[in-house]
Design a protein around this motif. Sequence first.
Motif, PDB file in Angstrom:
ATOM      1  N   LEU A 257      -6.746   1.677  -1.129  1.00  0.00           N
ATOM      2  CA  LEU A 257      -7.026   2.526   0.026  1.00  0.00           C
ATOM      3  C   LEU A 257      -8.526   2.644   0.290  1.00  0.00           C
ATOM      4  CD1 LEU A 257      -4.368   5.263  -0.699  1.00  0.00           C
ATOM      5  CD2 LEU A 257      -4.309   3.613   1.174  1.00  0.00           C
ATOM      6  N   PHE A 258      -9.308   2.768  -0.772  1.00  0.00           N
ATOM      7  CA  PHE A 258     -10.746   2.940  -0.597  1.00  0.00           C
ATOM      8  C   PHE A 258     -11.368   1.722   0.084  1.00  0.00           C
ATOM      9  CE2 PHE A 258     -11.472   6.185  -4.272  1.00  0.00           C
ATOM     10  CZ  PHE A 258     -10.660   7.077  -3.604  1.00  0.00           C
ATOM     11  N   GLU A 259     -10.839   0.531  -0.191  1.00  0.00           N
ATOM     12  CA  GLU A 259     -11.355  -0.655   0.489  1.00  0.00           C
ATOM     13  C   GLU A 259     -11.223  -0.503   2.001  1.00  0.00           C
ATOM     14  OE1 GLU A 259      -9.927  -3.744  -3.073  1.00  0.00           O
ATOM     15  OE2 GLU A 259      -8.979  -3.811  -1.092  1.00  0.00           O
ATOM     16  N   GLY A 260     -10.056  -0.046   2.453  1.00  0.00           N
ATOM     17  CA  GLY A 260      -9.829   0.133   3.881  1.00  0.00           C
ATOM     18  C   GLY A 260     -10.599   1.299   4.458  1.00  0.00           C
TER      19      GLY A 260
ATOM     20  N   HIS B  60      -2.312  -3.493  10.483  1.00  0.00           N
ATOM     21  CA  HIS B  60      -1.446  -2.570   9.747  1.00  0.00           C
ATOM     22  C   HIS B  60      -2.145  -1.995   8.523  1.00  0.00           C
ATOM     23  CE1 HIS B  60      -0.982  -6.539   7.910  1.00  0.00           C
ATOM     24  NE2 HIS B  60      -0.725  -5.912   6.790  1.00  0.00           N
ATOM     25  N   CYS B  61      -3.458  -2.165   8.431  1.00  0.00           N
ATOM     26  CA  CYS B  61      -4.190  -1.680   7.259  1.00  0.00           C
ATOM     27  C   CYS B  61      -5.192  -0.585   7.625  1.00  0.00           C
ATOM     28  CB  CYS B  61      -4.909  -2.852   6.571  1.00  0.00           C
ATOM     29  SG  CYS B  61      -3.809  -4.101   5.903  1.00  0.00           S
ATOM     30  N   ILE B  62      -6.315  -0.996   8.183  1.00  0.00           N
ATOM     31  CA  ILE B  62      -7.429  -0.061   8.379  1.00  0.00           C
ATOM     32  C   ILE B  62      -7.052   1.169   9.200  1.00  0.00           C
ATOM     33  CG2 ILE B  62      -9.739   0.178   9.370  1.00  0.00           C
ATOM     34  CD1 ILE B  62     -10.242  -2.727   8.604  1.00  0.00           C
TER      35      ILE B  62
ATOM     36  N   THR C 138       0.825  -1.203   0.000  1.00  0.00           N
ATOM     37  CA  THR C 138       0.000   0.000   0.000  1.00  0.00           C
ATOM     38  C   THR C 138       0.864   1.259   0.000  1.00  0.00           C
ATOM     39  OG1 THR C 138      -1.620  -1.227   1.287  1.00  0.00           O
ATOM     40  CG2 THR C 138      -1.911   1.155   1.153  1.00  0.00           C
ATOM     41  N   VAL C 139       0.512   2.186  -0.883  1.00  0.00           N
ATOM     42  CA  VAL C 139       1.231   3.459  -0.990  1.00  0.00           C
ATOM     43  C   VAL C 139       0.230   4.580  -1.229  1.00  0.00           C
ATOM     44  CG1 VAL C 139       3.389   2.441  -1.844  1.00  0.00           C
ATOM     45  CG2 VAL C 139       1.596   3.098  -3.481  1.00  0.00           C
ATOM     46  N   PRO C 140       0.606   5.829  -0.940  1.00  0.00           N
ATOM     47  CA  PRO C 140      -0.298   6.945  -1.221  1.00  0.00           C
ATOM     48  C   PRO C 140      -0.563   7.072  -2.718  1.00  0.00           C
ATOM     49  CG  PRO C 140       1.437   7.606   0.298  1.00  0.00           C
ATOM     50  CD  PRO C 140       1.815   6.265  -0.225  1.00  0.00           C
ATOM     51  N   PRO C 141      -1.733   7.556  -3.105  1.00  0.00           N
ATOM     52  CA  PRO C 141      -2.031   7.740  -4.526  1.00  0.00           C
ATOM     53  C   PRO C 141      -1.003   8.642  -5.204  1.00  0.00           C
ATOM     54  CG  PRO C 141      -4.023   7.956  -3.224  1.00  0.00           C
ATOM     55  CD  PRO C 141      -2.888   7.903  -2.255  1.00  0.00           C
ATOM     56  N   GLY C 142      -0.539   8.216  -6.348  1.00  0.00           N
ATOM     57  CA  GLY C 142       0.458   8.959  -7.108  1.00  0.00           C
ATOM     58  C   GLY C 142       1.875   8.483  -6.892  1.00  0.00           C
TER      59      GLY C 142
ATOM     60  N   ARG D 150      -8.394  -4.400 -15.131  1.00  0.00           N
ATOM     61  CA  ARG D 150      -7.417  -3.372 -15.490  1.00  0.00           C
ATOM     62  C   ARG D 150      -8.085  -1.998 -15.355  1.00  0.00           C
ATOM     63  NH1 ARG D 150      -4.618  -2.633 -21.404  1.00  0.00           N
ATOM     64  NH2 ARG D 150      -4.558  -4.939 -21.310  1.00  0.00           N
ATOM     65  N   VAL D 151      -7.627  -1.193 -14.401  1.00  0.00           N
ATOM     66  CA  VAL D 151      -8.152   0.160 -14.235  1.00  0.00           C
ATOM     67  C   VAL D 151      -7.317   1.129 -15.063  1.00  0.00           C
ATOM     68  CG1 VAL D 151      -9.157  -0.320 -11.976  1.00  0.00           C
ATOM     69  CG2 VAL D 151      -6.811   0.514 -12.117  1.00  0.00           C
ATOM     70  N   SER D 152      -7.750   2.382 -15.093  1.00  0.00           N
ATOM     71  CA  SER D 152      -7.204   3.309 -16.084  1.00  0.00           C
ATOM     72  C   SER D 152      -5.733   3.636 -15.889  1.00  0.00           C
ATOM     73  CB  SER D 152      -8.025   4.608 -16.099  1.00  0.00           C
ATOM     74  OG  SER D 152      -8.031   5.213 -14.812  1.00  0.00           O
ATOM     75  N   ASP D 153      -5.245   3.652 -14.640  1.00  0.00           N
ATOM     76  CA  ASP D 153      -3.835   3.965 -14.425  1.00  0.00           C
ATOM     77  C   ASP D 153      -3.406   3.506 -13.041  1.00  0.00           C
ATOM     78  OD1 ASP D 153      -4.808   5.948 -12.630  1.00  0.00           O
ATOM     79  OD2 ASP D 153      -4.823   7.443 -14.236  1.00  0.00           O
ATOM     80  N   ALA D 154      -2.125   3.657 -12.745  1.00  0.00           N
ATOM     81  CA  ALA D 154      -1.580   3.186 -11.470  1.00  0.00           C
ATOM     82  C   ALA D 154      -2.174   3.945 -10.292  1.00  0.00           C
ATOM     83  CB  ALA D 154      -0.056   3.315 -11.480  1.00  0.00           C
ATOM     84  N   THR D 155      -2.401   5.232 -10.452  1.00  0.00           N
ATOM     85  CA  THR D 155      -2.943   6.029  -9.349  1.00  0.00           C
ATOM     86  C   THR D 155      -4.347   5.568  -8.983  1.00  0.00           C
ATOM     87  OG1 THR D 155      -1.615   7.917 -10.058  1.00  0.00           O
ATOM     88  CG2 THR D 155      -3.431   8.374  -8.555  1.00  0.00           C
ATOM     89  N   THR D 156      -5.147   5.239  -9.984  1.00  0.00           N
ATOM     90  CA  THR D 156      -6.475   4.702  -9.720  1.00  0.00           C
ATOM     91  C   THR D 156      -6.377   3.396  -8.939  1.00  0.00           C
ATOM     92  OG1 THR D 156      -7.344   5.704 -11.747  1.00  0.00           O
ATOM     93  CG2 THR D 156      -8.621   3.898 -10.777  1.00  0.00           C
TER      94      THR D 156
END
Length: 455
Positions: free
Chosen positions: A239-242, A291-293, A151-155, A227-233
């Motif tokens: 993250l949105f799952e958590g 270590h997630c939520i 898990t990493v921050p978007p971007g 396959r989503v549109s890009d790596a940031t998505t």
Amino acid sequence: MTRPPTKPEPLYDAARSDEELRALVDGRGASVAVYGLGKMGLPLATAFADRVGDVVGVDVDESVVESVNRGDCHIDGEPELPDLVAETVGDGALRATTDARAAAERATAHVVIVPTPITEANEPDLSIFDTVVDSVASGLSPGDAVFVECTVPPGTCRDRLVPTLVERSGLAPDEFGAAFCPERTSSGRALEDITGAYPKIVGGVDAESARVAEAVYERVTDNDVIRVSDATTAEAVKLFEGLYRDVNIALANELGTLADDLGVDVRESADAANTQPFCHIHSPGPGVGGHCIPWYPYFVMSRVDTPTPLLRTAREVNDSMPAFTAGIVERELAERGKPIDGSRVLVLGVTYRPGVKETRATPAGPLVADLKRRGADTFATDPMLDDETIASFGAEPVALAEVGRSDPDAVVVVTPHEAFDAVEWDGFEDVVVVDGRDALGDVGHPTYTIGSGRT
């Protein structure tokens, strides 16, 4: 399995057709380096070895590397993993090393799955990630592909991973692939999750990166690859799952604190409400661990200027539950004429969830601290942990077989391990029970269940 003497064909090659790319992967023509052999890294490396072949796992811990190379599994509680580690090591598909650079020079696919915690200031700590990326860059070749699972921050892939790889390797951005392919696994079922429990998400920094990631992970999973549109998505998906769970648990926890004021069993009301298909209220409890939520909201909040009051409030609510639980203990003792100051309080469960040997962000830590602040003599038992680990949270360790002789004034259930079914409640005298997880039923003592109230 005999490993090829030279580096295999590159994966990242727009001139190769979809059929040719899949034939390369299906024919075990890729060499994979998995960086990080922890709770999720070893199962992932083993799954790659089983389905793709020629995998080297990289870890800084020499004992972990030695264990894997013996065909042993250092991860407890993962069904089928010990056998698959032994099998893949035995046939030469999996090996381990501490030499990240050598692994990078050999591999055509690089999979990064290392810890990304938060600092005391609630900032994402990507220091381990950065170190691994430097190692990958030292051996990166044209046509290689880098997949990030942790898990990493978007971007991060766009703004941090690719620029670092370009700078340190000397390659141009269009000479290698990079994609975010988040792990979607839970402890105790890692292999099942990796190989098909859920669809696999992949997002590339460019179209070719996404195509390569899709082809590779189609080999690893029996489920769909989305396959989503890009790596940031893709980074945001993880993250949105958590975040969904954190906010929903906060709602459940806040409702759980209202049981006495409303005069209702909030758990019963929520269960009934959830029979309507648009309602999915979670269960209240003494706090949120792992270590997630508890960490994911900060991966988003630290990267945006826009206010995020809902995310912050959810964190505050969930972080407040250990103190709420300690307050219930104090009140229940007082109802029976016992001050909490000087009372003996036994905590059942220190890990953050049942059956998992993991204590990161466990609510048992702040609960013990709050009980001690109120003057309680605090004890704890946990079948998953040794005495030293339990003592590190400030509680005096008690063996499970000895809890009946520990003479507590109050017992608090934080983590309902299956082993606690053997607790002989008749051995306690004049004790109050606070059940944080609705795990006990009638134990023959006055019991307060978070969300349900006193029984």
